[in-house]
Design an enzyme around this catalytic site. Structure first.
Site: not given
Ligand code: F6R
Length: 244
Positions: A70, A139, A141, A146
Site C-alpha cells: 500500500d 481493527d 485491516h 478496512e
Molecule cells: C502497512 C500495512 C498495514 C500495517 C498495520 C499494522 O503496509 O499493510 O496493514 O501492517 O497497520 O501496522 P503496525 O505494524 O505499525 O502496527
C-alpha cells in the site's frame, strides 16, 4: 482456525528471526521469487534481520522482485512518511534488490484506475506473489483494507478509518497531516499469494489476533479471511498471544 499455522515466539526479535527463516528458505529455493512487503512498526525486526543475513552471505536479493501492499494517496516517493520512502530507508537501500524490481503503488497517480490496473498487471507478469508478508491493524485491516460490508477485490483506493489515522499519526506532526486516503492491494490480491506470513507483536494486538483467527470469517474483520487461505503462518509473540 482451519489451515492457519500459529508460531508463538518470545518477543519481536525472535519474530524477526523466524520470519527471516521463511524468507531465506523461499529465496534459496526460488532466487527470482516475488515477495509482497508491508510497512509499519511490526516488520522492522524482520527487515533488520534480512539486511544482516544478506551481509552474512545467507540471502541474495539480487534477483528478487517485490511488491508493496500500500501507499498513502498524495504522498510523493521522497516524502519521509510515504511508504516508498519507508521501504528505501528500512530495507531496499541496504540490500542488493534492483530498484526496477521493487514496486509500491504510486501515491501521486493522476489516473487512479490505470495505476491500480497496472499494479495488478505487473504482479501478474511476474507470475504472482510467492510469499506475502502482512501486519495487522487494531481493527483487523490488512494492507489498508478496512472493515467493510464486503471483501474488496483488487488494488484500489480507500478512505482511511479514523482508528487507522489515529494509530498512524505517531509518524506525522499532527493528525491533520495524516492522509485521509490510500491505495492498497485488495483482499483478492492478498489471497492470490501462494504463501502468506502474518507478523503480530504486542499486547495491544492480542484481541484482534484472537478475533481474526478464532472468530467468524467476516469482512468486518478483514484479516479473518486468511482462515480460508491454504498456506498462512502467523508469527506472534507472547504478548500478542496473551488472550489465547
Ligand atoms: C502497512 C500495512 C498495514 C500495517 C498495520 C499494522 O503496509 O499493510 O496493514 O501492517 O497497520 O501496522 P503496525 O505494524 O505499525 O502496527
Amino acid at each position: 482456525m482451519l489451515h492457519v499455522k500459529l508460531l508463538k515466539v518470545k518477543d519481536p526479535a525472535e519474530m524477526g528471526k523466524r520470519a527471516a527463516d521463511l524468507f531465506e528458505e523461499m529465496i534459496a529455493s526460488k532466487p527470482a521469487c516475488v515477495i509482497g512487503l508491508a510497512t509499519g512498526s511490526t516488520p522492522l525486526p524482520l527487515y533488520r534481520e534480512l539486511i544482516e543475513r544478506e551481509k552474512a552471505g545467507r540471502i541474495d536479493f539480487s534477483k528478487v522482485r517485490s511488491a508493496n501492499l500500500d501507499e498513502y494517496k498524495g504522498l510523493a516517493p521522497d516524502h519521509p512518511q510515504s511508504y516508498r520512502y519507508f521501504m528505501q530507508e528500512n530495507l531496499f537501500n541496504h540490500i542488493s534488490i534492483k530498484p526496477e524490481n521493487t514496486i509500491v503503488p504510486d501515491g501521486l497517480a493522476e489516473d487512479v484506475q490505470a495505476m491500480c490496473s497496472a499494479y495488478e498487471a505487473q504482479i501478474e507478469e511476474w507470475g504472482g506473489v510467492d510469499l506475502q508478508l502482512l501486519g495487522i491493524g487494531h481493527d483487523g485491516h490488512i494492507g489498508f483494507n478496512e472493515p467493510e460490508e464486503t471483501f474488496p477485490g483488487m488494488t484500489h483506493e480507500v478512505e482511511l478509518a479514523d482508528i487507522t489515522r489515529q494509530a498512524n499519526k505517531r509518524f506525522f506532526n499532527s493528525i491533520g497531516e495524516v492522509p485521509t486516503a490510500a491505495y492498497t492491494m485488495g483482499i483478492g490480491t492478498v489471497m492470490a499469494a501462494r504463501k502468506i506470513i502474518m507478523v503480530i507483536t504486542g499486547a495491544d494486538k492480542a484481541e484482534i489476533l484472537k478475533k481474526s483467527f478464532f472468530g467468524p470469517v467476516t469482512p468486518e474483520v478483514p484479516a479473518s479471511i486468511l482462515q480460508f487461505h491454504p498456506d498462512v503462518t502467523v508469527i506472534a509473540d507472547e504478548a500478542a498471544c496473551s488472550l489465547l
